[in-house]
Design an enzyme around this catalytic site. Structure first.
Site, short mmCIF file in Angstrom:
data_model
loop_
_atom_site.label_atom_id
_atom_site.label_comp_id
_atom_site.label_asym_id
_atom_site.label_seq_id
_atom_site.Cartn_x
_atom_site.Cartn_y
_atom_site.Cartn_z
CE LYS A 29 -1.83 1.56 3.99
NZ LYS A 29 -1.59 2.99 4.29
CG ASN A 30 2.18 2.72 3.52
OD1 ASN A 30 1.03 3.02 3.17
ND2 ASN A 30 2.51 2.52 4.77
NE ARG A 39 -2.67 12.54 8.28
CZ ARG A 39 -1.42 12.62 7.82
NH1 ARG A 39 -0.88 11.56 7.24
NH2 ARG A 39 -0.74 13.72 7.92
CB CYS A 57 -5.41 10.19 11.60
SG CYS A 57 -3.85 9.45 12.03
NE ARG A 103 0.41 10.41 10.51
CZ ARG A 103 -0.19 9.39 9.88
NH1 ARG A 103 -1.31 8.91 10.35
NH2 ARG A 103 0.34 8.91 8.78
CG ASP A 106 3.03 1.31 9.61
OD1 ASP A 106 3.24 1.57 8.41
OD2 ASP A 106 2.70 2.18 10.44
CB VAL A 146 7.15 6.72 14.72
CG1 VAL A 146 6.74 7.44 13.43
CG2 VAL A 146 8.46 5.95 14.51
NE ARG A 169 -7.40 4.39 5.23
CZ ARG A 169 -6.90 5.50 5.76
NH1 ARG A 169 -7.36 5.94 6.89
NH2 ARG A 169 -5.92 6.15 5.16
C1 EPZ Z 1 3.97 6.98 6.51
O1 EPZ Z 1 3.17 7.98 7.09
C2 EPZ Z 1 3.07 5.77 6.34
N1 EPZ Z 1 1.98 6.11 5.41
C3 EPZ Z 1 2.52 5.34 7.69
O2 EPZ Z 1 1.75 4.18 7.49
C4 EPZ Z 1 3.69 5.01 8.60
O3 EPZ Z 1 3.19 4.67 9.88
C5 EPZ Z 1 4.62 6.21 8.71
O4 EPZ Z 1 5.05 6.63 7.39
C6 EPZ Z 1 5.88 5.91 9.53
O5 EPZ Z 1 6.54 4.82 8.97
C7 EPZ Z 1 2.23 6.12 4.07
O6 EPZ Z 1 3.35 5.87 3.64
C8 EPZ Z 1 1.08 6.43 3.18
P1 EPZ Z 1 5.89 10.31 8.69
P2 EPZ Z 1 3.72 9.50 7.14
O7 EPZ Z 1 5.76 11.60 7.94
O8 EPZ Z 1 4.62 9.75 6.01
C9 EPZ Z 1 6.31 13.73 11.91
C10 EPZ Z 1 -0.08 2.77 7.72
O9 EPZ Z 1 -0.47 2.19 8.72
N2 EPZ Z 1 6.17 14.69 10.80
O10 EPZ Z 1 7.04 9.41 8.40
O11 EPZ Z 1 2.53 10.38 7.32
C11 EPZ Z 1 5.03 12.96 12.19
O12 EPZ Z 1 4.18 13.70 13.05
C12 EPZ Z 1 0.35 4.21 7.81
O13 EPZ Z 1 0.08 2.25 6.59
C13 EPZ Z 1 6.30 16.06 11.05
O14 EPZ Z 1 6.50 16.46 12.19
O15 EPZ Z 1 4.56 9.48 8.48
C14 EPZ Z 1 5.54 11.70 12.83
O16 EPZ Z 1 5.74 11.92 14.22
C15 EPZ Z 1 0.03 4.78 9.16
N3 EPZ Z 1 6.16 16.94 10.03
C16 EPZ Z 1 6.90 11.47 12.17
O17 EPZ Z 1 7.24 12.71 11.53
C17 EPZ Z 1 5.94 16.54 8.74
O18 EPZ Z 1 5.85 17.39 7.83
C18 EPZ Z 1 6.90 10.38 11.11
O19 EPZ Z 1 5.79 10.63 10.25
C19 EPZ Z 1 5.81 15.15 8.49
C20 EPZ Z 1 5.93 14.25 9.52
#
Ligand code: EPZ
Length: 419
Positions: free
Chosen positions: A22-23, A93, A117, A122, A306, A328, A398
């Protein structure tokens, strides 16, 4: 049909074919917006988030044709609407992933802010800051990111936090920018590498994907290509964990074992016999109760967040006490209170869940709050005494293709029911 009914007590035994990730599919579908000519994608999973992304692209004027065996042709030559509306973004998202491609290829994008969420706020501040560094004019008003750029210019980007979709958005934007972009403290997830390989197949000039520094030489245009999406390491890990929690044996097929290292290490620590053979991995826990494991989530190659909820469920029925630390996301223990309703002994201390294994869980009506929390409730239901009814399973649809069919084929008693 928005609930799953699971009758626990069956040891799983069998093989399961793992679907495309998916990702990886979501950023790659967004990346099709960069191509002047049609793209052909294979191994795209049948998931609600994929359907939502295809709906989003179609509303922009992208022609999406589904071929046989889930081959999908994506033709972005007719895009005439450069917007991702709130009504779609609020359901997924990851729609934010169209921001970089739209800005890079068309010079403008109006994308709804994704909002938070269940698992956390996020934010997307790092996506926006990076694009501004590349010369984009970005206003945020009325809940929308309104971005404009005649042509993005290459820049040296240093990400404060490792962000998967942030890295992906900026990587896609950089492919058509003027000059060289470096992304430092980049995410190293396999899905980021898969996106980079797809972009390279379309003519992008990228090096360093999979390391914490990615270098992109901007080009004038990208052409459509054929690409096969990599297998889903989290789906694979979830089914392997189903073997461990039920004291059974499951073999997952069509996986990339090298992407499962952190997960397999923890399953071995829990007492499972893990066998890797080519693109298959088998976990055998027959006749044994798992041992508790301690874990701490981290960006790849660390232990994946995850898979945290799934291991919380495993620890709930294991020998001993396991500490699970989530580094995370700020609120990713929503499954704990639902597992407690099934008899789990879990104490939350800050960002750590202390899980003391109990002899047995009992089935109960529980509620899914997010994608991976719902997976952990299904896993707990497989081993609980009696019936577990998991509500709001649109969360699970999803990210897991036909979960009740795949689990039934492994011997589980599980069915989809309506209210
Ligand atoms: C991706 O989400 C995945 N989704 C998530 O999978 C996964 O849990 C996550 O990466 C971590 O591995 C997709 O790839 C579609 P991040 P993402 O930006 O990119 C902070 C699932 O279950 N952050 O890596 O949204 C954020 O708050 C989903 O399949 C900022 O502060 O996660 C978090 O604490 C859930 N500012 C950390 O970084 C930003 O601009 C990591 O989030 C962006 C992120």
């Amino acid at each position: 049909m928005n609930k799953l009914k699971i009758t626990g007590g069956r040891r799983l035994d069998g093989e399961v074919l793992i679907s495309g990730a998916k990702n990886a599919a979501l950023p790659i579908l967004a990346g099709c917006l960069l191509a002047e000519t049609p793209v052909l994608l294979r191994n795209i999973p049948h998931l609600r988030d994929v359907t939502t992304t295809i709906e989003l692209l179609s509303r922009m004027g992208v022609e999406v044709t589904v071929h046989d065996q889930m081959g999908i042709e994506v033709d972005a030559s007719g895009v005439d609407k450069l917007e991702a509306p709130y009504e779609l973004v609020k359901t997924m998202r990851a729609s934010i992933l169209v921001l970089g491609p739209l800005l890079a290829r068309y010079g403008r994008a109006d994308v709804s802010l994704p909002g938070g969420c269940a698992i956390g706020a996020r934010p997307v501040d790092l996506h926006v800051a990076g694009l501004r560094e590349m010369g984009a004019e970005i206003q945020i008003d009325n809940g929308y990111i309104r971005a404009r750029a005649r042509r993005l210019r290459g820049a040296r980007l240093v990400l404060d936090t490792v962000t998967v979709t942030g890295t992906e958005n900026l990587l896609m934007a950089a492919t058509l920018a003027d000059g060289q972009t470096t992304i430092e403290n980049a995410a190293r997830e396999p899905e980021v590498v898969d996106l980079a390989n797809f972009l390279i197949a379309m003519g992008a000039q990228i090096s360093g994907a999979g390391t914490d520094t990615i270098v992109v030489e901007g080009v004038d245009k990208l052409e459509g290509a054929e690409y096969t999406v990599l297998p889903d390491r989290i789906e694979a890990g979830t089914y392997l964990l189903a073997a461990a929690i039920t004291g059974g044996r499951v073999k997952v097929r069509k996986v990339r074992p090298e992407h499962l290292d952190a997960i397999l290490a923890k399953l071995r620590m829990a007492g499972a016999t893990v066998t890797v053979d080519g693109d298959t991995v088998e976990v055998d826990m027959r006749g044994r109760r798992p041992d508790s494991v301690d874990l701490r989530t981290a960006p790849y190659p660390g232990f994946p967040t995850d898979m945290q909820a799934q291991f919380t469920a495993l620890n709930a029925v294991a020998n001993g006490v396991g500490a699970i630390t989530e580094t995370v996301f700020e609120n990713r223990f929503m499954h704990a209170q639902e597992l407690q309703r099934m008899g789990a002994d879990i104490r939350i201390e800050g960002n750590t869940a202390i899980v003391t294994g109990v002899p047995r869980l009992t089935g109960a009506p529980v509620m899914a709050t997010d994608l991976r929390a719902s997976a952990s409730l299904v896993l707990a239901g497989l081993v609980a005494e009696g019936d577990t009814i998991v509500d709001r399973i649109y969360h699970i649809d999803r990210g897991y293709e036909r979960i009740e069919e795949k689990l039934s084929a492994l011997g589980a008693t599980i069915q989809r029911i309506s209210d």
